[in-house]
Design an enzyme around this catalytic site. Structure first.
Site, mmCIF file in Angstrom:
data_model
loop_
_atom_site.group_PDB
_atom_site.id
_atom_site.type_symbol
_atom_site.label_atom_id
_atom_site.label_comp_id
_atom_site.label_asym_id
_atom_site.label_seq_id
_atom_site.Cartn_x
_atom_site.Cartn_y
_atom_site.Cartn_z
ATOM 1 C CB CYS A 140 -5.325 -2.461 1.280
ATOM 2 S SG CYS A 140 -3.764 -1.674 0.891
ATOM 3 C CG ASN B 248 -12.236 -2.815 5.711
ATOM 4 O OD1 ASN B 248 -11.388 -3.191 6.489
ATOM 5 N ND2 ASN B 248 -11.991 -1.975 4.738
ATOM 6 C CG ASP C 194 -8.968 -0.130 5.381
ATOM 7 O OD1 ASP C 194 -8.499 -0.222 4.238
ATOM 8 O OD2 ASP C 194 -8.876 -1.045 6.226
HETATM 9 N N1 COA Z 1 1.720 13.567 0.554
HETATM 10 C C1 COA Z 1 1.574 14.104 -0.673
HETATM 11 N N2 COA Z 1 2.387 13.850 -1.689
HETATM 12 C C2 COA Z 1 3.430 13.033 -1.456
HETATM 13 C C3 COA Z 1 3.641 12.453 -0.199
HETATM 14 C C4 COA Z 1 2.736 12.741 0.821
HETATM 15 N N3 COA Z 1 2.847 12.211 2.035
HETATM 16 N N4 COA Z 1 4.730 11.685 -0.267
HETATM 17 C C5 COA Z 1 5.215 11.788 -1.521
HETATM 18 N N5 COA Z 1 4.412 12.596 -2.239
HETATM 19 C C6 COA Z 1 4.511 12.932 -3.645
HETATM 20 C C7 COA Z 1 5.851 13.536 -4.000
HETATM 21 O O1 COA Z 1 5.804 14.921 -3.829
HETATM 22 C C8 COA Z 1 6.002 13.151 -5.444
HETATM 23 O O2 COA Z 1 5.161 13.964 -6.240
HETATM 24 P P1 COA Z 1 5.557 14.329 -7.742
HETATM 25 O O3 COA Z 1 5.522 13.041 -8.485
HETATM 26 O O4 COA Z 1 4.475 15.279 -8.140
HETATM 27 O O5 COA Z 1 6.926 14.919 -7.628
HETATM 28 C C9 COA Z 1 5.401 11.764 -5.482
HETATM 29 O O6 COA Z 1 4.471 11.718 -4.389
HETATM 30 C C10 COA Z 1 6.430 10.670 -5.316
HETATM 31 O O7 COA Z 1 7.221 10.940 -4.171
HETATM 32 P P2 COA Z 1 8.290 9.933 -3.560
HETATM 33 O O8 COA Z 1 8.882 10.515 -2.336
HETATM 34 O O9 COA Z 1 9.225 9.496 -4.674
HETATM 35 O O10 COA Z 1 7.396 8.753 -3.114
HETATM 36 P P3 COA Z 1 7.264 7.302 -3.730
HETATM 37 O O11 COA Z 1 6.788 7.352 -5.132
HETATM 38 O O12 COA Z 1 8.499 6.555 -3.406
HETATM 39 O O13 COA Z 1 6.049 6.737 -2.832
HETATM 40 C C11 COA Z 1 4.895 6.823 -0.733
HETATM 41 C C12 COA Z 1 6.186 6.545 -1.444
HETATM 42 C C13 COA Z 1 4.989 6.213 0.634
HETATM 43 C C14 COA Z 1 4.708 8.331 -0.617
HETATM 44 C C15 COA Z 1 3.695 6.237 -1.531
HETATM 45 O O14 COA Z 1 4.009 4.917 -1.889
HETATM 46 C C16 COA Z 1 2.427 6.257 -0.745
HETATM 47 O O15 COA Z 1 1.843 7.304 -0.530
HETATM 48 N N6 COA Z 1 1.918 5.082 -0.293
HETATM 49 C C17 COA Z 1 0.727 4.980 0.474
HETATM 50 C C18 COA Z 1 -0.019 3.744 0.133
HETATM 51 C C19 COA Z 1 -1.288 3.637 0.938
HETATM 52 O O16 COA Z 1 -1.889 4.607 1.351
HETATM 53 N N7 COA Z 1 -1.742 2.415 1.139
HETATM 54 C C20 COA Z 1 -2.970 2.185 1.819
HETATM 55 C C21 COA Z 1 -2.801 1.958 3.261
HETATM 56 S S1 COA Z 1 -2.737 0.213 3.575
HETATM 57 ZN ZN ZN Z 2 -7.876 -2.625 6.239
#
Ligand code: COA
Ligand code: ZN
Length: 296
Positions: free
Chosen positions: A246, A255, A22
């Protein structure tokens, strides 16, 4: 703030250290992989029983954690310490398992707007992903935590009703989460809001399945911890040095610092097993090695 009665003062509380995840996810400076590894190891050495190591999320969403696999696989694990990592989808779970994860966390949102911003999907869509993750977690016997982001206030949709949080908590428990962490992602909750939510949640969720995750943006984190203690909660998250927030929640810096939480609890005679001097040294070493600016 209610004073704790003798019976309400627990002998011991579990602190979940979230700084390496975080905290570092919003870190502007580049933190070298070996510095992250040393930070995690130093925090476990400081007595923290749970150290959240990193997130296996999309590197375009969180560039700072692009080296998640290397960090997790390089950490020398201490016996008795749990090292969870965040996974948003099956892709993340595959990467986490390949790097040796045995404890994972999924993160749901209490509001649709935050779910879209953080996970690019509706709450229902994210639960489809989580169901797939949870089923693998069960067969691989992974420890599973479920977060509920924006459980009190959402940066996009304002105050969050307890009913929405209770519903998400039940969905996470139904998936088989060992623990559900209620997160005040933007640090805006107040003790009466914590009381109200816990009243509703504890009506049918066992207290030992819940953890509280507070940010201190509004300066109320410790008061909120006290409200949690009062309700019987015994697991609290914090971040060494108060690092982080975040990136998908505007206004979420600050935090609750692990050192502050430990001192607060120990002042009340509540044991944590955490050596704050060692936590301070771990943060100092991290700042030295990554030229991290001190928090404003
Ligand atoms: N690890 C690595 N790469 C990932 C991945 C993962 N878990 N999930 C998706 N990707 C990559 C895909 O391969 C794709 O790559 P490209 O653009 O090179 O082809 C890209 O990310 C988009 O993939 P997609 O499945 O379309 O995901 P999205 O754009 O709809 O995003 C999440 C969805 C969930 C993957 C993304 O929003 C995310 O990682 N969110 C996390 C946010 C976070 O950590 N917040 C903090 C915590 S509070
Ligand atoms: Zn937090």
């Amino acid at each position: 703030m209610p004073e704790l009665t003798e019976e309400e003062i627990p002998r011991r509380v579990t602190i979940v250290e979230v700084g390496p995840r975080d905290g570092l996810q919003t870190e502007p400076a580049l933190v070298p992989t070996e510095v992250k590894v040393a930070f995690v190891e130093a925090l476990a050495d400081a007595g923290l029983p749970v150290v959240e190591v990193t997130s296996f999320v999309s590197p375009s969403a969180v560039p700072q954690l692009v080296d998640a696999a290397e960090v997790l696989s390089r950490v020398r694990r201490r016996k008795g310490v749990r090292y969870p990592v965040l996974v948003p989808n099956l892709r993340g779970l595959d990467r986490a398992l390949a790097a040796g994860a045995d404890a994972i966390a999924v993160f749901a949102s209490a509001t649709e707007a935050f779910s879209q911003a953080n996970l690019r999907g509706s709450i229902d869509e994210t639960f489809e992903r989580f169901a797939a993750i949870a089923s693998r977690a069960r067969s691989d016997r992974l420890w599973l935590r479920g977060y509920i982001s924006v459980a009190f206030h959402c940066p996009y949709s304002g105050s969050v009703l307890p009913d929405a949080v209770v519903a998400v908590a039940h969905r996470l428990l139904d998936l088989g989460c060992d623990e559900v962490a209620i997160a005040d992602t933007i640090g805006a909750a107040t003790p009466p809001e914590v009381d109200a939510l816990l009243d509703d949640l504890l009506a049918d969720v066992p207290v030992d399945r819940l953890a509280l995750h507070f940010h201190d943006t509004g300066g109320m984190a410790l008061a909120n911890v006290d409200a949690g203690l009062h309700a019987g909660i015994r697991t609290f998250d914090s971040s060494a040095g108060g690092l982080g927030g975040c990136p998908f929640a505007p206004g979420a810096p600050g935090n609750l610092a692990t050192e502050t939480l430990v001192s607060h609890l120990e002042h009340r005679g509540i044991g944590t097993g955490v050596d704050t001097g060692k936590v301070t040294s771990a943060v100092a070493a991290l700042r030295m090695a990554s030229s991290h600016p001190a928090p404003a």
